[in-house]
Write a protein that holds these residues in place. Structure first.
Motif, PDB file in Angstrom:
ATOM      1  N   HIS A  35       0.824  -1.196   0.000  1.00 20.47           N
ATOM      2  CA  HIS A  35       0.000   0.000   0.000  1.00 20.47           C
ATOM      3  C   HIS A  35       0.861   1.250   0.000  1.00 20.47           C
ATOM      4  N   GLY A  36       1.543   1.505  -1.071  1.00 16.83           N
ATOM      5  CA  GLY A  36       2.290   2.746  -1.213  1.00 16.83           C
ATOM      6  C   GLY A  36       3.694   2.706  -0.664  1.00 16.83           C
ATOM      7  N   ASP A  37       4.181   3.905  -0.336  1.00 11.33           N
ATOM      8  CA  ASP A  37       5.574   4.069   0.063  1.00 11.33           C
ATOM      9  C   ASP A  37       5.840   3.709   1.517  1.00 11.33           C
ATOM     10  N   GLN A  38       4.812   3.723   2.354  1.00 12.18           N
ATOM     11  CA  GLN A  38       5.010   3.431   3.766  1.00 12.18           C
ATOM     12  C   GLN A  38       5.211   1.922   3.961  1.00 12.18           C
ATOM     13  N   PRO A  39       6.264   1.533   4.657  1.00 16.16           N
ATOM     14  CA  PRO A  39       6.493   0.106   4.897  1.00 16.16           C
ATOM     15  C   PRO A  39       5.320  -0.538   5.638  1.00 16.16           C
ATOM     16  N   GLU A  41       5.209  -2.731   7.969  1.00 11.62           N
ATOM     17  CA  GLU A  41       5.328  -2.839   9.417  1.00 11.62           C
ATOM     18  C   GLU A  41       4.967  -1.521  10.108  1.00 11.62           C
ATOM     19  N   GLU A  42       5.256  -0.384   9.454  1.00 10.87           N
ATOM     20  CA  GLU A  42       4.863   0.909  10.028  1.00 10.87           C
ATOM     21  C   GLU A  42       3.347   1.076   9.988  1.00 10.87           C
ATOM     22  N   ARG A  43       2.750   0.695   8.877  1.00  9.89           N
ATOM     23  CA  ARG A  43       1.291   0.766   8.773  1.00  9.89           C
ATOM     24  C   ARG A  43       0.632  -0.105   9.826  1.00  9.89           C
ATOM     25  N   ALA A  44       1.168  -1.310  10.011  1.00  5.71           N
ATOM     26  CA  ALA A  44       0.614  -2.225  11.005  1.00  5.71           C
ATOM     27  C   ALA A  44       0.737  -1.635  12.413  1.00  5.71           C
ATOM     28  N   ALA A  45       1.897  -1.081  12.733  1.00  9.61           N
ATOM     29  CA  ALA A  45       2.097  -0.483  14.056  1.00  9.61           C
ATOM     30  C   ALA A  45       1.137   0.683  14.271  1.00  9.61           C
ATOM     31  N   GLN A  46       0.954   1.512  13.265  1.00 11.35           N
ATOM     32  CA  GLN A  46       0.033   2.642  13.381  1.00 11.35           C
ATOM     33  C   GLN A  46      -1.408   2.172  13.562  1.00 11.35           C
ATOM     34  N   ALA A  47      -1.778   1.107  12.882  1.00 13.14           N
ATOM     35  CA  ALA A  47      -3.136   0.566  13.030  1.00 13.14           C
ATOM     36  C   ALA A  47      -3.357   0.047  14.440  1.00 13.14           C
ATOM     37  N   ILE A  48      -2.353  -0.595  15.011  1.00  9.99           N
ATOM     38  CA  ILE A  48      -2.469  -1.101  16.382  1.00  9.99           C
ATOM     39  C   ILE A  48      -2.603   0.057  17.359  1.00  9.99           C
TER      40      ILE A  48
END
Length: 57
Positions: A35-39, A41-48
């Protein structure tokens, strides 16, 4: 495969059958994780964090 006894045969054939499923696996992987440029694992951490810090209505 519907029975556990079929597992050894299914595993033996998995490599040869992979080409049948590769395109679908790649497409589903991209839909799920890419999903784009953001890794991821960062997206997952932000969702949590968002899940645990959102305010109740």
């Amino acid at each position: 495969m519907t029975h556990l006894a079929d597992l050894p045969n299914a595993l033996a054939q998995a490599h040869d059958r992979h080409a049948r499923y590769e395109a679908a696996q790649r497409r589903l992987f991209e839909e799920t994780f890419d999903h784009g440029d953001q890794p991821d694992e960062e997206r997952a951490a932000q969702a949590i964090v968002a899940h645990f810090t959102k305010k109740s209505p």
